[in-house]
Write a protein that holds these residues in place. Sequence first.
Motif, mmCIF file in Angstrom:
data_model
loop_
_atom_site.group_PDB
_atom_site.id
_atom_site.type_symbol
_atom_site.label_atom_id
_atom_site.label_comp_id
_atom_site.label_asym_id
_atom_site.label_seq_id
_atom_site.Cartn_x
_atom_site.Cartn_y
_atom_site.Cartn_z
ATOM 1 N N GLN A 1 94.715 -15.674 -34.996
ATOM 2 C CA GLN A 1 93.869 -16.470 -35.878
ATOM 3 C C GLN A 1 93.832 -15.844 -37.265
ATOM 4 O O GLN A 1 93.963 -14.633 -37.416
ATOM 5 C CB GLN A 1 92.448 -16.521 -35.328
ATOM 6 C CG GLN A 1 92.344 -17.187 -33.980
ATOM 7 C CD GLN A 1 90.915 -17.120 -33.458
ATOM 8 O OE1 GLN A 1 90.031 -16.614 -34.117
ATOM 9 N NE2 GLN A 1 90.709 -17.646 -32.267
ATOM 10 N N GLN A 2 93.655 -16.710 -38.265
ATOM 11 C CA GLN A 2 93.561 -16.220 -39.638
ATOM 12 C C GLN A 2 92.276 -16.714 -40.275
ATOM 13 O O GLN A 2 91.845 -17.833 -40.024
ATOM 14 C CB GLN A 2 94.741 -16.729 -40.477
ATOM 15 C CG GLN A 2 96.044 -16.098 -40.138
ATOM 16 C CD GLN A 2 97.125 -16.517 -41.111
ATOM 17 O OE1 GLN A 2 96.845 -17.096 -42.153
ATOM 18 N NE2 GLN A 2 98.354 -16.214 -40.775
ATOM 19 N N ARG A 3 91.691 -15.845 -41.068
ATOM 20 C CA ARG A 3 90.546 -16.221 -41.895
ATOM 21 C C ARG A 3 90.851 -15.761 -43.308
ATOM 22 O O ARG A 3 91.006 -14.568 -43.552
ATOM 23 C CB ARG A 3 89.265 -15.551 -41.395
ATOM 24 C CG ARG A 3 88.805 -16.096 -40.073
ATOM 25 C CD ARG A 3 87.448 -15.551 -39.700
ATOM 26 N NE ARG A 3 87.149 -15.950 -38.337
ATOM 27 C CZ ARG A 3 86.456 -15.220 -37.496
ATOM 28 N NH1 ARG A 3 85.976 -14.061 -37.878
ATOM 29 N NH2 ARG A 3 86.228 -15.653 -36.284
ATOM 30 N N ASN A 4 90.946 -16.712 -44.216
ATOM 31 C CA ASN A 4 91.290 -16.435 -45.613
ATOM 32 C C ASN A 4 92.603 -15.664 -45.730
ATOM 33 O O ASN A 4 92.772 -14.789 -46.562
ATOM 34 C CB ASN A 4 90.178 -15.654 -46.321
ATOM 35 C CG ASN A 4 88.900 -16.450 -46.409
ATOM 36 O OD1 ASN A 4 88.940 -17.683 -46.487
ATOM 37 N ND2 ASN A 4 87.774 -15.766 -46.392
ATOM 38 N N GLY A 5 93.546 -15.962 -44.853
ATOM 39 C CA GLY A 5 94.858 -15.334 -44.911
ATOM 40 C C GLY A 5 94.956 -14.016 -44.172
ATOM 41 O O GLY A 5 96.041 -13.496 -43.986
ATOM 42 N N ALA A 6 93.849 -13.450 -43.727
ATOM 43 C CA ALA A 6 93.871 -12.186 -42.997
ATOM 44 C C ALA A 6 93.868 -12.471 -41.503
ATOM 45 O O ALA A 6 93.161 -13.365 -41.022
ATOM 46 C CB ALA A 6 92.652 -11.337 -43.363
ATOM 47 N N TYR A 7 94.676 -11.747 -40.750
ATOM 48 C CA TYR A 7 94.741 -11.933 -39.308
ATOM 49 C C TYR A 7 93.508 -11.318 -38.663
ATOM 50 O O TYR A 7 93.091 -10.220 -38.988
ATOM 51 C CB TYR A 7 96.001 -11.277 -38.756
ATOM 52 C CG TYR A 7 97.254 -11.990 -39.201
ATOM 53 C CD1 TYR A 7 97.633 -13.192 -38.619
ATOM 54 C CD2 TYR A 7 98.047 -11.477 -40.206
ATOM 55 C CE1 TYR A 7 98.775 -13.859 -39.031
ATOM 56 C CE2 TYR A 7 99.194 -12.121 -40.622
ATOM 57 C CZ TYR A 7 99.543 -13.318 -40.025
ATOM 58 O OH TYR A 7 100.670 -13.974 -40.436
#
Length: 143
Positions: A108-114
Amino acid sequence: MTTYSDETLEQYADRFVQLRLARHGVNLAQYLANPVQFERLALEPEPLLPAQQAAVLRIWQRWDTGLAEQPVAAQESSVPDWDWDWRDLLDRWHTETEQAERAVARMQQRNGAYVEPLHHHRHNRGNARTTANFERKQTRKGA
């Protein structure tokens, strides 16, 4: 023979020790005869210790001069093999990059961070003040 005052002798002796001129093979009497010459000597690197000098000579013998005995097989294997094509190497790097990206693509990614999901749950114990029982924790005075 030159006579020096105590103050001058102490000053030059302290300077002799600070410059570590004894490591260069100079004694205090030689230094007092010509301080300028030997202070220039202090700017040069200190000579190697005997153990260091022996190690340097072994290294020079083996690598710099080529005097070390080497087996024939080692000499042949030391020649680099340039029969590869740069395109094959580039293809292998692309394949390795794609495998690494596939391994991360499922995350999963949040704001491009894994972000990895956490596998623990919070146990809500409620209000700790109302559920605390301090009577059990009291020690008896007679015990």
